[in-house]
Design an enzyme around this catalytic site. Structure first.
Site, PDB file in Angstrom:
ATOM      1  N   CYS A   1       0.854  -1.175   0.000  1.00 31.80           N
ATOM      2  CA  CYS A   1       0.000   0.000   0.000  1.00 31.80           C
ATOM      3  C   CYS A   1       0.894   1.229   0.000  1.00 31.80           C
ATOM      4  O   CYS A   1       2.070   1.151   0.326  1.00 31.80           O
ATOM      5  CB  CYS A   1      -0.846   0.066   1.267  1.00 31.80           C
ATOM      6  SG  CYS A   1      -1.795  -1.420   1.558  1.00 31.80           S
TER       7      CYS A   1
ATOM      8  N   ASN B   1       0.380   0.852   6.109  1.00 30.49           N
ATOM      9  CA  ASN B   1       1.093   0.083   5.088  1.00 30.49           C
ATOM     10  C   ASN B   1       1.850  -1.023   5.817  1.00 30.49           C
ATOM     11  O   ASN B   1       2.655  -0.741   6.696  1.00 30.49           O
ATOM     12  CB  ASN B   1       2.070   1.010   4.351  1.00 30.49           C
ATOM     13  CG  ASN B   1       2.970   0.277   3.364  1.00 30.49           C
ATOM     14  OD1 ASN B   1       4.015   0.777   3.003  1.00 30.49           O
ATOM     15  ND2 ASN B   1       2.568  -0.899   2.921  1.00 30.49           N
ATOM     16  N   GLY B   2       1.583  -2.259   5.442  1.00 30.73           N
ATOM     17  CA  GLY B   2       2.244  -3.385   6.103  1.00 30.73           C
ATOM     18  C   GLY B   2       1.251  -4.484   6.357  1.00 30.73           C
ATOM     19  O   GLY B   2       0.220  -4.562   5.683  1.00 30.73           O
TER      20      GLY B   2
ATOM     21  N   GLY C   1      -0.305   0.333  -5.073  1.00 31.78           N
ATOM     22  CA  GLY C   1      -1.649  -0.182  -4.888  1.00 31.78           C
ATOM     23  C   GLY C   1      -2.595   0.476  -5.863  1.00 31.78           C
ATOM     24  O   GLY C   1      -2.680   1.707  -5.888  1.00 31.78           O
TER      25      GLY C   1
ATOM     26  N   TYR D   1      12.376  -3.992  -6.291  1.00 29.72           N
ATOM     27  CA  TYR D   1      11.183  -3.920  -7.124  1.00 29.72           C
ATOM     28  C   TYR D   1      10.102  -2.952  -6.642  1.00 29.72           C
ATOM     29  O   TYR D   1       9.556  -2.195  -7.439  1.00 29.72           O
ATOM     30  CB  TYR D   1      10.588  -5.337  -7.253  1.00 29.72           C
ATOM     31  CG  TYR D   1       9.280  -5.398  -7.995  1.00 29.72           C
ATOM     32  CD1 TYR D   1       9.202  -5.026  -9.334  1.00 29.72           C
ATOM     33  CD2 TYR D   1       8.118  -5.818  -7.360  1.00 29.72           C
ATOM     34  CE1 TYR D   1       7.994  -5.072 -10.018  1.00 29.72           C
ATOM     35  CE2 TYR D   1       6.907  -5.871  -8.034  1.00 29.72           C
ATOM     36  CZ  TYR D   1       6.857  -5.493  -9.359  1.00 29.72           C
ATOM     37  OH  TYR D   1       5.673  -5.536 -10.019  1.00 29.72           O
TER      38      TYR D   1
END
Ligand code: SF4
Length: 489
Positions: free
Chosen positions: A21, A126-127, A47, A266
């Protein structure tokens, strides 16, 4: 009651790990939500399924908008942005990594909002919380009513149960119960709050925008709003930002950080800065290391676009083999075929990638890609290159074999679906049908990110669990479901 559901954002299996995210927040500017929308647009690679913004205005209070789809399609119209006034706003872009995996319901779209005795608070996470199932069970038994299937909602309920007197302290309390990876941007009526878990698995940075401040998953999103990058939020740090400035403290037990090494390979955008290093340069370094570790005679080095591009350039520079764009990516796929017919689905990779035949014919080609997950796309690309008349195909991969799933905010297939979990490198080469296949070593990857001595085996400097199987946080929920961790060596 049925509610609107978003079809998966990836109708074609592009065989990549899916980014988690993106989060962004701004305080101290006029119409902060406009800045947040721009920031989220720059973080869209993290996302694409849905996005949301919460703002606060002294007169109107908290306002929110949550939508399926891209930021550019939802948060650019005056009509929507006028509903999000005020000098303080946070936002979130989502790819589902927990809850309704791969299919987002509008109630799962963040930021989440809670009304507490001392006022409201919104949070964007986020996570991934690795003990979310146990927490959720406990909270439900104690009377909490969950609105979504997201692990992140646990934080709001834990905050509601805390006896601390203000929201930042309640958040600290809540996060001490949480295991896993979290970078969080949150807001109250007057405060913008940023937190990173003690390991610092996911990124979070601080920026200065005019007289205000911004928090962002990546520096590329600061650039788009003209903010100056100030620093990274440190692992285990909480910052509370008000009109008086930034207050920082470290509420958690200190441990050695384990930032996600795959962000360098990435997930992050190549124009971002991570750990003081340009992501682009790191990826070029990875290509150089690959060329040193696994040289091969060939005529051309071609990236699998776009994520393989910097590593292919590095490979070419190191090896002296010319770089060429042997595969061209169609940039305009978007959601054109969101409900593809069987015929279109069968075209698969060809809809996204096309071989530059004139370049490839008769050539020995080195293809550089960032990773091999299930191998489905790699096989198709190899077929396309051979169809175009290549004499030889050599794969060079800019990450070690992905043999373990990620439980820290990245969508990975089950372990048995990962090619490297069931095959040796040689078996993978045969399965893909290429002349040679080589992955960068874990030590080589560490050297490329700036660790001259490679990986410290007794205390690795990064999280590299998807390559090594050594998880820095026990994935409790998954163990409960029968996941077997690697036996200690
Ligand atoms: S398991 Fe892999 S993708 Fe997940 S946080 Fe660790 S390095 Fe990153």
């Amino acid at each position: 009651m049925t509610e609107p559901m978003m079809p998966p954002a990836h109708p074609f299996d592009d065989d990549k790990l899916k980014e988690e995210c993106g989060i962004f927040g701004v305080i101290g500017t006029q119409d902060a939500a406009n800045f947040v929308a721009l920031g989220l647009h720059a973080l869209q690679h993290r996302g694409q399924e849905a996005g949301g913004i919460v703002s606060h205005d002294a007169e109107l209070g908290f306002q929110s908008a949550r939508r399926f789809g891209y930021v550019r399609d939802n948060f650019t119209s005056q009509k929507v942005m006028e509903t999000l006034p005020g000098p303080l706003a946070i936002g979130h872009v989502r790819y589902s990594t927990s809850g309704n995996k791969g299919q987002t319901a509008i109630r799962d779209v963040q930021p989440f909002f809670g009304e507490f005795a001392m006022g409201g608070a919104a949070i964007a996470h986020n996570g991934n919380i690795t003990n979310a199932n146990a927490l959720r069970r406990e909270l439900i038994e104690r009377g909490s009513i969950f609105q979504s299937s997201s692990d992140s909602e646990c934080i709001i309920h834990l905050m509601a149960r805390s006896l601390q007197r203000n929201i930042p302290e309640r958040m600290e309390d809540a996060l001490r119960r949480v295991e896993g990876a979290f970078s969080i941007v949150a807001m109250t009526r007057t405060k913008l709050i940023g937190v990173r878990d003690p390991l610092g698995v996911r990124p979070l940075v601080l920026g200065r925008v005019g007289d205000g401040w911004a928090l962002s998953s990546e520096t590329c999103a600061l650039d788009i709003i003209g903010a100056e990058f100030v620093r990274e939020i440190e692992p285990g740090e909480m910052v509370v930002i008000t009109d008086k400035g930034v207050e920082s403290h470290f509420p958690f037990r200190r441990v050695a950080p384990r930032f996600c090494i795959f962000e360098h390979v990435y997930f992050s955008r190549p124009d971002s800065i991570l750990g003081g290093r340009s992501v682009y340069e790191t990826r070029e370094n990875i290509g150089r290391e690959l060329a040193k570790e696994s040289p091969v005679e060939a005529d051309l080095v071609c990236p699998v676009p776009d994520s393989g591009t910097p590593a292919a350039i590095g490979f070419s520079l190191q090896s002296g083999i010319p770089y060429a764009m042997g595969i061209i990516r169609n940039q305009y796929m978007g959601r054109t075929f969101i409900e593809p017919t069987e015929q279109i689905r069968n075209m698969g990779v060809r809809l996204k990638l096309n071989v530059n035949r004139a370049l490839i014919k008769g050539k020995r080609v080195i293809l550089v890609d960032d990773s091999v997950v299930r191998g489905t796309t790699s096989r198709k690309i190899k077929e396309m290159i051979l169809d175009a008349g290549a004499a030889e195909v050599h794969f060079r991969i800019a990450s070690p074999p992905t043999a373990w799933p990620c439980f820290y905010g990245v969508d990975t297939p089950q372990r048995e679906k990962l090619l490297a979990a069931t095959m040796s490198e040689d078996e993978m080469r045969e399965h893909l049908g290429v002349d040679s296949l080589k992955f960068i070593s874990l030590d080589g990857l560490y050297r490329a990110v700036g660790e001259a001595e490679g990986r410290n085996k007794s205390c690795p400097q990064y999280c590299d669990a998807c390559f090594s199987g050594e998880y820095p946080v026990k994935p409790s929920d998954m163990l409960e479901k029968g996941f077997e961790m690697k036996a200690a060596e």
